[in-house]
Design a protein around this motif. Structure first.
Motif, PDB file in Angstrom:
ATOM      1  N   ASN A  33       1.101  -1.000   0.163  1.00  0.00           N
ATOM      2  CA  ASN A  33       0.226  -0.285   0.232  1.00  0.00           C
ATOM      3  C   ASN A  33       0.938   1.222  -0.402  1.00  0.00           C
ATOM      4  O   ASN A  33       1.460   1.132   1.044  1.00  0.00           O
ATOM      5  CB  ASN A  33      -0.815  -0.212   1.412  1.00  0.00           C
ATOM      6  N   TYR A  35       1.260   5.275   0.976  1.00  0.00           N
ATOM      7  CA  TYR A  35       0.904   6.591   1.193  1.00  0.00           C
ATOM      8  C   TYR A  35       1.038   8.018   1.035  1.00  0.00           C
ATOM      9  O   TYR A  35       2.111   7.775   0.358  1.00  0.00           O
ATOM     10  CB  TYR A  35       0.419   6.532   2.602  1.00  0.00           C
ATOM     11  N   ALA A  49      -3.749  11.077   0.920  1.00  0.00           N
ATOM     12  CA  ALA A  49      -4.492   9.902  -0.392  1.00  0.00           C
ATOM     13  C   ALA A  49      -3.865   8.460   0.254  1.00  0.00           C
ATOM     14  O   ALA A  49      -2.584   8.458   0.428  1.00  0.00           O
ATOM     15  CB  ALA A  49      -3.779  10.202  -1.786  1.00  0.00           C
ATOM     16  N   THR A  52      -4.052   1.189  -2.303  1.00  0.00           N
ATOM     17  CA  THR A  52      -4.109  -0.196  -1.601  1.00  0.00           C
ATOM     18  C   THR A  52      -2.960  -1.324  -3.499  1.00  0.00           C
ATOM     19  O   THR A  52      -3.142  -0.600  -3.739  1.00  0.00           O
ATOM     20  CB  THR A  52      -4.940  -0.764  -1.249  1.00  0.00           C
ATOM     21  N   ILE A  56      -7.140   0.397  -4.924  1.00  0.00           N
ATOM     22  CA  ILE A  56      -8.569   1.188  -4.435  1.00  0.00           C
ATOM     23  C   ILE A  56      -7.427   2.403  -3.605  1.00  0.00           C
ATOM     24  O   ILE A  56      -7.156   1.911  -2.749  1.00  0.00           O
ATOM     25  CB  ILE A  56      -8.764   0.078  -2.862  1.00  0.00           C
ATOM     26  N   THR A  57      -8.523   3.041  -3.861  1.00  0.00           N
ATOM     27  CA  THR A  57      -8.075   4.535  -3.385  1.00  0.00           C
ATOM     28  C   THR A  57      -9.011   5.507  -2.080  1.00  0.00           C
ATOM     29  O   THR A  57     -10.214   4.722  -2.283  1.00  0.00           O
ATOM     30  CB  THR A  57      -7.657   5.505  -4.813  1.00  0.00           C
ATOM     31  N   ASN A  58      -8.279   6.172  -1.446  1.00  0.00           N
ATOM     32  CA  ASN A  58      -9.042   7.214  -0.570  1.00  0.00           C
ATOM     33  C   ASN A  58      -8.524   7.983  -0.554  1.00  0.00           C
ATOM     34  O   ASN A  58      -7.469   8.828  -0.129  1.00  0.00           O
ATOM     35  CB  ASN A  58      -9.396   5.851   0.850  1.00  0.00           C
ATOM     36  N   TYR A  59      -9.310   9.364  -0.213  1.00  0.00           N
ATOM     37  CA  TYR A  59      -8.587  10.376  -0.583  1.00  0.00           C
ATOM     38  C   TYR A  59      -8.992  11.091   1.280  1.00  0.00           C
ATOM     39  O   TYR A  59     -10.778  10.763   2.030  1.00  0.00           O
ATOM     40  CB  TYR A  59      -9.184  11.337  -1.025  1.00  0.00           C
ATOM     41  N   LYS A  64     -11.057  15.700  -1.754  1.00  0.00           N
ATOM     42  CA  LYS A  64     -11.389  14.940  -2.636  1.00  0.00           C
ATOM     43  C   LYS A  64     -12.167  15.499  -3.940  1.00  0.00           C
ATOM     44  O   LYS A  64     -12.475  16.694  -4.125  1.00  0.00           O
ATOM     45  CB  LYS A  64     -12.581  14.202  -2.090  1.00  0.00           C
TER      46      LYS A  64
END
Length: 111
Positions: A33, A35, A49, A52, A56-59, A64
């Motif tokens: 992953n 970062y 942000a 993985t 898979i992303t996340n903010y 965003k």
């Protein structure tokens, strides 16, 4: 030895764009992953942000819709595309993986 090397920072006017890159060496990039964090003067380091190993992303809420994190496993590199930059985005940007940090790259957004 795990090493991370960021690049791509610079000075840009508000509304402009930059793309940061983070190259990982010493371990298998494809299963890590990745970062992106940032730290503005006088403030704590904050997560920007994550992507993985499976993509898979996340903010963080404050980026965003403006920032996009991607990865290229063939190049062992993660990217952070930053659009519509604001003066509040001014910070040193760091990439991280496996509790290892790069040296950071400065992003300065002028108003």
């Amino acid at each position: 030895q795990v090493q991370l090397m960021e690049s791509g920072g610079g000075l840009v006017q508000a509304g402009g764009s930059l793309r940061l890159a983070c190259k990982l060496s010493g371990i298998d990039f494809s299963v890590q992953n990745m970062y992106w964090y940032r730290q503005a003067p006088g403030k704590q380091r904050e997560l920007v942000a994550i992507i993985t190993s499976g993509g898979i992303t996340n903010y963080a809420a404050f980026v965003k819709g403006r920032f996009t994190i991607t990865r290229d496993n063939a190049l062992s590199t993660a990217y952070l595309q930053m659009n519509d930059l604001k003066p509040d985005d001014t910070a040193v940007y760091y990439c991280s993986s496996r509790n290892t940090w790069g040296q950071g790259t400065q992003v300065t957004v002028s108003s």
